[in-house]
Motif scaffolding. Structure first.
Motif, PDB file in Angstrom:
ATOM      1  N   CYS A   1       0.868  -1.184   0.000  1.00  0.00           N
ATOM      2  CA  CYS A   1       0.000   0.000   0.000  1.00  0.00           C
ATOM      3  C   CYS A   1       0.900   1.228   0.000  1.00  0.00           C
ATOM      4  O   CYS A   1       1.781   1.362   0.850  1.00  0.00           O
ATOM      5  N   LEU A   2       0.686   2.082  -0.962  1.00  0.00           N
ATOM      6  CA  LEU A   2       1.472   3.305  -1.118  1.00  0.00           C
ATOM      7  C   LEU A   2       0.545   4.505  -1.004  1.00  0.00           C
ATOM      8  O   LEU A   2      -0.678   4.354  -1.076  1.00  0.00           O
ATOM      9  N   PRO A   3       1.099   5.693  -0.881  1.00  0.00           N
ATOM     10  CA  PRO A   3       0.246   6.884  -0.869  1.00  0.00           C
ATOM     11  C   PRO A   3      -0.535   6.992  -2.183  1.00  0.00           C
ATOM     12  O   PRO A   3       0.051   7.161  -3.247  1.00  0.00           O
ATOM     13  N   GLY A   4      -1.835   6.797  -2.129  1.00  0.00           N
ATOM     14  CA  GLY A   4      -2.691   6.949  -3.297  1.00  0.00           C
ATOM     15  C   GLY A   4      -2.670   5.810  -4.287  1.00  0.00           C
ATOM     16  O   GLY A   4      -3.252   5.910  -5.359  1.00  0.00           O
ATOM     17  N   ALA A   5      -2.010   4.684  -3.966  1.00  0.00           N
ATOM     18  CA  ALA A   5      -1.922   3.581  -4.930  1.00  0.00           C
ATOM     19  C   ALA A   5      -1.643   2.272  -4.204  1.00  0.00           C
ATOM     20  O   ALA A   5      -1.305   2.249  -3.028  1.00  0.00           O
ATOM     21  N   VAL A   6      -1.791   1.186  -4.960  1.00  0.00           N
ATOM     22  CA  VAL A   6      -1.389  -0.140  -4.504  1.00  0.00           C
ATOM     23  C   VAL A   6      -0.417  -0.673  -5.546  1.00  0.00           C
ATOM     24  O   VAL A   6      -0.669  -0.580  -6.749  1.00  0.00           O
ATOM     25  N   ALA A   7       0.704  -1.214  -5.099  1.00  0.00           N
ATOM     26  CA  ALA A   7       1.721  -1.753  -5.997  1.00  0.00           C
ATOM     27  C   ALA A   7       1.711  -3.275  -5.916  1.00  0.00           C
ATOM     28  O   ALA A   7       1.417  -3.845  -4.866  1.00  0.00           O
ATOM     29  N   ALA A   8       2.033  -3.920  -7.026  1.00  0.00           N
ATOM     30  CA  ALA A   8       2.133  -5.385  -7.064  1.00  0.00           C
ATOM     31  C   ALA A   8       3.399  -5.768  -7.824  1.00  0.00           C
ATOM     32  O   ALA A   8       3.797  -5.080  -8.767  1.00  0.00           O
ATOM     33  N   ARG A   9       4.036  -6.841  -7.388  1.00  0.00           N
ATOM     34  CA  ARG A   9       5.248  -7.320  -8.060  1.00  0.00           C
ATOM     35  C   ARG A   9       5.374  -8.820  -7.881  1.00  0.00           C
ATOM     36  O   ARG A   9       4.714  -9.429  -7.032  1.00  0.00           O
ATOM     37  N   ASP A  10       6.236  -9.416  -8.679  1.00  0.00           N
ATOM     38  CA  ASP A  10       6.551 -10.840  -8.606  1.00  0.00           C
ATOM     39  C   ASP A  10       7.548 -11.043  -7.470  1.00  0.00           C
ATOM     40  O   ASP A  10       8.627 -10.442  -7.472  1.00  0.00           O
ATOM     41  N   SER A  11       7.220 -11.890  -6.520  1.00  0.00           N
ATOM     42  CA  SER A  11       8.111 -12.082  -5.368  1.00  0.00           C
ATOM     43  C   SER A  11       9.449 -12.704  -5.758  1.00  0.00           C
ATOM     44  O   SER A  11      10.430 -12.531  -5.041  1.00  0.00           O
ATOM     45  N   LYS A  12       9.504 -13.404  -6.885  1.00  0.00           N
ATOM     46  CA  LYS A  12      10.767 -13.997  -7.340  1.00  0.00           C
ATOM     47  C   LYS A  12      11.707 -12.955  -7.930  1.00  0.00           C
ATOM     48  O   LYS A  12      12.889 -13.204  -8.088  1.00  0.00           O
ATOM     49  N   ASN A  13      11.161 -11.782  -8.261  1.00  0.00           N
ATOM     50  CA  ASN A  13      11.962 -10.749  -8.916  1.00  0.00           C
ATOM     51  C   ASN A  13      11.661  -9.386  -8.280  1.00  0.00           C
ATOM     52  O   ASN A  13      11.079  -8.509  -8.911  1.00  0.00           O
ATOM     53  N   PRO A  14      12.055  -9.193  -7.026  1.00  0.00           N
ATOM     54  CA  PRO A  14      11.684  -7.970  -6.319  1.00  0.00           C
ATOM     55  C   PRO A  14      12.278  -6.688  -6.906  1.00  0.00           C
ATOM     56  O   PRO A  14      11.772  -5.603  -6.639  1.00  0.00           O
ATOM     57  N   THR A  15      13.311  -6.805  -7.708  1.00  0.00           N
ATOM     58  CA  THR A  15      13.868  -5.603  -8.337  1.00  0.00           C
ATOM     59  C   THR A  15      13.339  -5.414  -9.762  1.00  0.00           C
ATOM     60  O   THR A  15      13.735  -4.485 -10.452  1.00  0.00           O
ATOM     61  N   GLY A  16      12.456  -6.304 -10.178  1.00  0.00           N
ATOM     62  CA  GLY A  16      11.877  -6.226 -11.516  1.00  0.00           C
ATOM     63  C   GLY A  16      10.737  -5.227 -11.575  1.00  0.00           C
ATOM     64  O   GLY A  16      10.582  -4.370 -10.703  1.00  0.00           O
ATOM     65  N   PRO A  17       9.913  -5.339 -12.613  1.00  0.00           N
ATOM     66  CA  PRO A  17       8.817  -4.387 -12.812  1.00  0.00           C
ATOM     67  C   PRO A  17       7.805  -4.412 -11.672  1.00  0.00           C
ATOM     68  O   PRO A  17       7.572  -5.447 -11.047  1.00  0.00           O
ATOM     69  N   THR A  18       7.226  -3.276 -11.432  1.00  0.00           N
ATOM     70  CA  THR A  18       6.173  -3.114 -10.441  1.00  0.00           C
ATOM     71  C   THR A  18       4.949  -2.529 -11.132  1.00  0.00           C
ATOM     72  O   THR A  18       5.067  -1.594 -11.922  1.00  0.00           O
ATOM     73  N   LEU A  19       3.806  -3.101 -10.866  1.00  0.00           N
ATOM     74  CA  LEU A  19       2.552  -2.578 -11.398  1.00  0.00           C
ATOM     75  C   LEU A  19       1.908  -1.690 -10.341  1.00  0.00           C
ATOM     76  O   LEU A  19       1.850  -2.056  -9.167  1.00  0.00           O
ATOM     77  N   LEU A  20       1.425  -0.529 -10.763  1.00  0.00           N
ATOM     78  CA  LEU A  20       0.735   0.381  -9.849  1.00  0.00           C
ATOM     79  C   LEU A  20      -0.733   0.464 -10.231  1.00  0.00           C
ATOM     80  O   LEU A  20      -1.067   0.580 -11.413  1.00  0.00           O
ATOM     81  N   PHE A  21      -1.596   0.393  -9.223  1.00  0.00           N
ATOM     82  CA  PHE A  21      -3.037   0.468  -9.419  1.00  0.00           C
ATOM     83  C   PHE A  21      -3.594   1.562  -8.519  1.00  0.00           C
ATOM     84  O   PHE A  21      -3.114   1.751  -7.399  1.00  0.00           O
ATOM     85  N   SER A  22      -4.622   2.241  -9.007  1.00  0.00           N
ATOM     86  CA  SER A  22      -5.319   3.166  -8.111  1.00  0.00           C
ATOM     87  C   SER A  22      -5.979   2.324  -7.031  1.00  0.00           C
ATOM     88  O   SER A  22      -6.262   1.134  -7.217  1.00  0.00           O
ATOM     89  N   ARG A  23      -6.261   2.939  -5.904  1.00  0.00           N
ATOM     90  CA  ARG A  23      -6.931   2.205  -4.827  1.00  0.00           C
ATOM     91  C   ARG A  23      -8.303   1.714  -5.278  1.00  0.00           C
ATOM     92  O   ARG A  23      -8.740   0.627  -4.916  1.00  0.00           O
ATOM     93  N   GLU A  24      -8.987   2.508  -6.102  1.00  0.00           N
ATOM     94  CA  GLU A  24     -10.306   2.121  -6.603  1.00  0.00           C
ATOM     95  C   GLU A  24     -10.210   0.904  -7.515  1.00  0.00           C
ATOM     96  O   GLU A  24     -11.018  -0.023  -7.417  1.00  0.00           O
ATOM     97  N   ASP A  25      -9.227   0.899  -8.423  1.00  0.00           N
ATOM     98  CA  ASP A  25      -9.059  -0.250  -9.314  1.00  0.00           C
ATOM     99  C   ASP A  25      -8.690  -1.507  -8.532  1.00  0.00           C
ATOM    100  O   ASP A  25      -9.172  -2.601  -8.823  1.00  0.00           O
ATOM    101  N   TRP A  26      -7.820  -1.368  -7.533  1.00  0.00           N
ATOM    102  CA  TRP A  26      -7.427  -2.520  -6.725  1.00  0.00           C
ATOM    103  C   TRP A  26      -8.626  -3.065  -5.961  1.00  0.00           C
ATOM    104  O   TRP A  26      -8.826  -4.277  -5.890  1.00  0.00           O
ATOM    105  N   ALA A  27      -9.432  -2.175  -5.393  1.00  0.00           N
ATOM    106  CA  ALA A  27     -10.625  -2.613  -4.664  1.00  0.00           C
ATOM    107  C   ALA A  27     -11.578  -3.364  -5.595  1.00  0.00           C
ATOM    108  O   ALA A  27     -12.163  -4.379  -5.211  1.00  0.00           O
TER     109      ALA A  27
END
Length: 68
Positions: free
Chosen positions: A29-55
Motif C-alpha cells: 500500500c502506497l500513498p494513493g496507490a497499490v503496488a504489485a510485483r513478482d516475489s521472485k523478482n523484487p527488483t523487476g517491474p512493479t505494477l501500480l493500481f489506483s486504490r479504486e481499481d485494486w478494490a
C-alpha cells in the motif's frame, strides 16, 4: 500518487495463502496507490493500481469472476 522512492521503501506483503514455493505476488500500500510485483523478482517491474481499481479487482476475486 506514488513515486519510485515510495515503491523502493514500501512494506511488501505476501498472501497468507502463499505456498512458500516462490511463485507469489507481493503487494504494498502506497500513498494513493497499490503496488504489485513478482516475489521472485523484487527488483523487476512493479505494477501500480489506483486504490479504486485494486478494490474492484479484490471484489472480482472474492466474487470468483476470474475463473475460466
Amino acid at each position: 500518487m506514488s513515486t519510485p522512492d515510495s515503491v523502493g521503501t514500501a512494506r511488501w506483503i505476501k498472501s497468507s495463502y502463499s505456498s512458500g514455493e516462490g511463485e507469489c505476488v507481493e503487494v504494498a500500500c502506497l500513498p494513493g496507490a497499490v503496488a504489485a510485483r513478482d516475489s521472485k523478482n523484487p527488483t523487476g517491474p512493479t505494477l501500480l493500481f489506483s486504490r479504486e481499481d485494486w478494490a474492484g479487482f479484490i471484489r472480482g476475486v472474492n466474487a470468483d469472476q476470474f475463473r475460466p
